[in-house]
Design an enzyme around this catalytic site. Structure first.
Site, PDB file in Angstrom:
ATOM      1  CB  VAL A  96      -1.003   0.101   1.188  1.00 35.25           C
ATOM      2  CG1 VAL A  96      -2.112  -0.904   1.058  1.00 35.25           C
ATOM      3  CG2 VAL A  96      -0.320   0.040   2.529  1.00 35.25           C
ATOM      4  CE  LYS A  97       3.769   2.278   4.598  1.00 35.68           C
ATOM      5  NZ  LYS A  97       3.123   1.054   5.063  1.00 35.68           N
ATOM      6  CG  HIS A  98       4.482   6.883  -1.598  1.00 30.14           C
ATOM      7  ND1 HIS A  98       4.337   6.707  -0.248  1.00 30.14           N
ATOM      8  CD2 HIS A  98       3.932   8.078  -1.892  1.00 30.14           C
ATOM      9  CE1 HIS A  98       3.724   7.768   0.262  1.00 30.14           C
ATOM     10  NE2 HIS A  98       3.480   8.617  -0.705  1.00 30.14           N
TER      11      HIS A  98
END
Ligand SMILES: Cc1ncc(COP(=O)(O)O)c(C=O)c1O
Length: 382
Positions: A190-192
């Site tokens: 879910v991170k960049h």
């Protein structure tokens, strides 16, 4: 060809979503057939590219953001009984990493408008055993690094940035990754940018970087690839480390993803601007405050609900309408593990109050203006 999006098949709007494109697949396949599955040439390449992206000297790849925080705690040389100040509102790993090294987390309160750590609260928690402060760039907005550095200066206290939410953000024109003694990033999906699971510790200090490289490889002074290249078999284990290595295949994915990081951060900022504008017409829903001296990387988009609204009901209504709302976070010390160790309600009153009313709305680069309207329309109807 457009990026493939995990879960894009349904109309469910998740709170976060990674993008895997053809370039990622190609890079991973190349790595898979290259013969290097674990530590190979792509690890150093990914480290170098990530360090350059931050404008920092060194980056050490590990297999999670949690491992990056743990490596940072070890590199600072914490001992049992040392204290580490951690914001009350963060993911548990920010505090757990201190516990792994025998240190005691001391929780500081947050500014209720930003949920960033309140420097005045940090100052009030400094004691003779304080060895480090963890600055969390909550939601993607950098903490107040100058204020935290002022507090640490002259006291032998080191600063760790938990920058897991904020690659690509800036503070007074300076990039996240260059603002603390060690900055830690996560590459969870879910991170960049993602490496499936993965993380990075970034520092200017070559000695600490070397120590973290040993630490991620059981505390051994050379890795397998270096021994192969030297035609040697002997190695020494100089400290107790862990297997926190990030495999070559995952670094291949990270390298491919890194080329789109700036684009994704801009896309997130655009989605945030759409939310900000649309929510001006929903007085019961207030976006968290942003500081003009920082740029925000918007890992998540967090709003505060009017206390008259029942947050759990709003959450359930959004979910029922296919909108993946979430909550980030309950104060860490209210988890059972910490309660069982003497922590409890009342330690950070602002955090406790704010945590009851926050809600995370969907945020990912491929979100459209229609997606934003869909979320805001449900909020309006409440
Ligand atoms: C603020 C923060 N710190 C640390 C972590 C841990 O990262 P990872 O899940 O890669 O171990 C996360 C991940 O969710 C996080 O949000």
């Amino acid at each position: 060809m457009p990026d493939r999006e995990a879960g894009a098949q349904s109309s469910f709007l998740p709170y976060g979503r990674q993008e895997i494109g053809d370039a990622d697949v190609k890079a991973v396949v190349e790595a898979l057939v290259s013969g290097w599955l674990t530590t190979g040439p792509r690890v150093a390449r990914f480290e170098k590219a990530f360090a350059q992206h931050c404008g920092a000297a060194e980056a050490v790849a590990v297999n999670s953001g949690t491992a990056a925080l743990h490596a940072a705690m070890r590199a600072l040389g914490l001992h049992t009984g040392d204290e580490v100040i951690v914001p009350a509102i963060t993911f548990a790993a920010s505090a757990n990493a201190a516990v792994y090294e025998g240190a005691t987390p001391v929780f500081a309160d947050v500014d209720p408008d930003t949920l960033l750590v309140d420097p005045a609260s940090v100052r009030a928690r400094i004691g003779p055993r304080t060895k480090a402060i963890v600055a969390v760039d909550y939601a993607g907005q950098p903490a107040d690094y100058d204020a935290l550095k002022d507090i640490a200066r002259g006291r032998g206290i080191r600063l760790i940035a938990d920058a897991c939410h904020a690659p690509g953000a800036t503070y007074k024109g300076r990039a996240v990754g260059t603002l603390a003694d060690i900055s830690c990033f996560s590459f969870h999906p879910v991170k960049h940018l993602t490496t499936c699971e993965g993380g990075m510790s970034v520092t200017e200090d070559a000695r600490m970087a070397a120590q973290m490289r040993r630490f991620r490889n059981h505390g051994i002074d050379s890795d397998h690839r270096a021994r192969e290249a030297a035609g040697a078999y002997a190695y020494d284990m100089t400290e107790l480390g862990y297997n926190y290595r990030l495999p070559d295949v995952q670094c291949a994915l990270g390298l491919a993803q890194l080329t789109r990081l700036n684009k994704w951060v801009h896309a997130r900022q655009k989605v945030a601007a759409l939310y900000d504008k649309a929510l001006t017409r929903v007085p019961q829903v207030t976006p968290l405050k942003t500081h003009h001296d920082r740029t925000h990387a918007y890992h998540i988009y967090v709003v505060k609900l009017d206390p008259a609204l029942d947050r759990d009901k709003v959450f359930a209504t959004l979910r029922a309408k296919g909108i993946g709302a979430n909550v980030h976070y309950a104060p860490v010390y209210l988890h059972s593990y910490y309660r069982a160790r003497g922590y409890g309600a009342g330690l950070a009153p602002m955090a406790e109050r704010a945590a009851k009313h926050v809600l995370t709305l969907p945020m990912f680069p491929a979100m459209t203006a229609d997606d934003v309207t869909r979320v805001v329309d449900v909020l309006k109807s409440l």
